[in-house]
Motif scaffolding. Structure first.
Motif, PDB file in Angstrom:
ATOM      1  N   ALA A 117      -5.885  -1.188  -6.386  1.00 62.70           N
ATOM      2  CA  ALA A 117      -5.951   0.268  -6.208  1.00 62.70           C
ATOM      3  C   ALA A 117      -6.076   0.610  -4.730  1.00 62.70           C
ATOM      4  O   ALA A 117      -5.445   1.576  -4.246  1.00 62.70           O
ATOM      5  N   LEU A 118      -6.863  -0.170  -3.994  1.00 66.75           N
ATOM      6  CA  LEU A 118      -6.983   0.039  -2.555  1.00 66.75           C
ATOM      7  C   LEU A 118      -5.637  -0.138  -1.867  1.00 66.75           C
ATOM      8  O   LEU A 118      -5.249   0.663  -0.998  1.00 66.75           O
ATOM      9  N   LEU A 205     -19.885   0.680  -9.658  1.00 64.15           N
ATOM     10  CA  LEU A 205     -19.322   1.069  -8.360  1.00 64.15           C
ATOM     11  C   LEU A 205     -17.826   0.791  -8.307  1.00 64.15           C
ATOM     12  O   LEU A 205     -17.058   1.585  -7.745  1.00 64.15           O
ATOM     13  N   HIS A 206     -17.391  -0.341  -8.900  1.00 61.14           N
ATOM     14  CA  HIS A 206     -15.960  -0.637  -9.002  1.00 61.14           C
ATOM     15  C   HIS A 206     -15.232   0.495  -9.732  1.00 61.14           C
ATOM     16  O   HIS A 206     -14.196   0.987  -9.268  1.00 61.14           O
ATOM     17  N   TRP A 212     -12.098   7.451  -8.098  1.00 58.42           N
ATOM     18  CA  TRP A 212     -11.854   8.228  -6.881  1.00 58.42           C
ATOM     19  C   TRP A 212     -10.462   7.947  -6.330  1.00 58.42           C
ATOM     20  O   TRP A 212      -9.737   8.877  -5.945  1.00 58.42           O
ATOM     21  N   THR A 213     -10.078   6.670  -6.282  1.00 60.62           N
ATOM     22  CA  THR A 213      -8.784   6.285  -5.721  1.00 60.62           C
ATOM     23  C   THR A 213      -7.633   6.932  -6.477  1.00 60.62           C
ATOM     24  O   THR A 213      -6.723   7.516  -5.871  1.00 60.62           O
ATOM     25  N   TYR A 216      -7.372  10.736  -6.061  1.00 57.30           N
ATOM     26  CA  TYR A 216      -6.765  11.060  -4.772  1.00 57.30           C
ATOM     27  C   TYR A 216      -5.268  10.751  -4.778  1.00 57.30           C
ATOM     28  O   TYR A 216      -4.458  11.529  -4.254  1.00 57.30           O
ATOM     29  N   LEU A 217      -4.889   9.613  -5.381  1.00 56.06           N
ATOM     30  CA  LEU A 217      -3.478   9.227  -5.445  1.00 56.06           C
ATOM     31  C   LEU A 217      -2.654  10.250  -6.225  1.00 56.06           C
ATOM     32  O   LEU A 217      -1.565  10.639  -5.808  1.00 56.06           O
ATOM     33  N   ILE A 218      -3.184  10.679  -7.349  1.00 56.63           N
ATOM     34  CA  ILE A 218      -2.454  11.643  -8.183  1.00 56.63           C
ATOM     35  C   ILE A 218      -2.281  12.966  -7.455  1.00 56.63           C
ATOM     36  O   ILE A 218      -1.204  13.564  -7.444  1.00 56.63           O
TER      37      ILE A 218
END
Length: 309
Positions: A117-118, A205-206, A212-213, A216-218
């Motif tokens: 994802a990162l 946390l993962h 969050w990732t 933001y990507l969408i």
């Protein structure tokens, strides 16, 4: 059985079928395990052999497939043996090893999905900085992180389990689990409970990072046609793998919470091993079919083999 030092084996449960049904289940399981190996090895070798695929996304995918083989190796050989055996015993050391392999693989899958994802976040949201951010050294560190963190989490959990005094030896599951071994303890260990919550916190946390990732990507990809196309081509397979993993873990948690009370044995068995059935096949198939470069490389090899024949 009051002390762990005299406990030499555990008994497993769940295989309450006739021998005829066991043979059929053995054949189907062996076939499925062969499919798991074939689809994962094809993707792994494709990425290793083709130097053009030695990029971050494909390196992480290769590790995801290796992890699928690692995790299933902790379950299927023992399960196949148990199907043909009237007794379902596992040694104390073997039980701890099986639990370590299966659950470190589960943790590693989430860690690999997080670094994937990162990678997609940097590729889509910061494309001009991609090669300066995803350097060979950083890729190596992310791969090491996705393996060493789950190994560390399971190692300290296993060390805590070894210290427990056990008052029973029956595990109501098809395979060994530290959580169920902990339930056999004569008294609760504060240290073990703290380690369990520490490990849970790490993987929460993962999940928050993944949430969050992709949020933001969408948002980013919806702003342009090119972004939507890039998202569909490279992020959809990752989302399918992530959703498959989340459902699998949810089923395992449902088993742990409700498995001994209100479900049929067959359904309990499915809930217990769903994360060892679907993700190891879904991951390589989805990526192999969706990612154009991998699909073209595999089809090109198959076509070349036909022409040589």
């Amino acid at each position: 059985m009051g002390n762990v030092s005299v406990l030499t084996f555990f008994t497993l449960s769940g295989i309450n079928y006739t021998m005829q049904h066991r043979i059929i289940l053995f054949s189907l399981t062996l076939l499925y395990y062969a499919i798991v190996w074939i689809v994962n090895v094809v993707v792994i070798l494709t990425i290793i052999v083709d130097r053009k695929l030695h990029e971050a996304m494909y390196i992480f995918l290769c590790n995801l497939c290796i992890n699928g083989l690692y995790g299933t190796a902790g379950f299927y050989p023992k399960f196949l043996n148990d199907l043909l055996s009237p007794f379902h015993f596992v040694s104390y050391a073997g039980c701890l090893l099986q639990s370590f392999v299966i659950h470190s693989s589960s943790g590693s899958e989430l860690s690999i999905l997080a670094v994937m994802a990162l990678d997609r976040y940097v590729a889509i949201c910061r494309p001009l900085e991609y090669h300066s951010v995803m350097t060979t050294r950083r890729i190596s560190l992310l791969v090491a992180f996705s393996w060493l963190l789950p190994f560390y989490c399971m190692f300290i959990n296993t060390l805590a389990i070894v210290q427990l005094k056990l008052c029973g030896s029956h595990i109501p599951k098809l395979y060994c689990s530290n959580a169920l071994i902990d339930k056999l303890a004569c008294s609760k260990s504060i240290a073990n409970t703290a380690i369990v919550y520490f490990n849970i916190g790490i993987y929460i946390l993962h999940l928050l990072f993944l949430l969050w990732t992709y949020t933001y990507l969408i948002k980013t990809c919806l702003t342009s046609k090119h972004g939507r196309k890039k998202f569909m081509n490279t992020c959809v397979p990752h989302l399918v793998s992530l959703i498959s993993y989340c459902f699998a873990v949810l089923f395992d948690l449902m088993y742990t919470r409700y498995g001994s009370n209100m479900l049929s044995q067959s359904l309990k068995n499915f809930l217990a091993i769903e994360f060892l059935i679907l993700p190891p096949v879904i991951n390589p198939l989805v990526y192999g079919l969706k990612l154009t470069r991998i699909r073209d490389r595999i089809l090109g090899f198959i076509q070349g083999q036909k022409e040589s024949v």
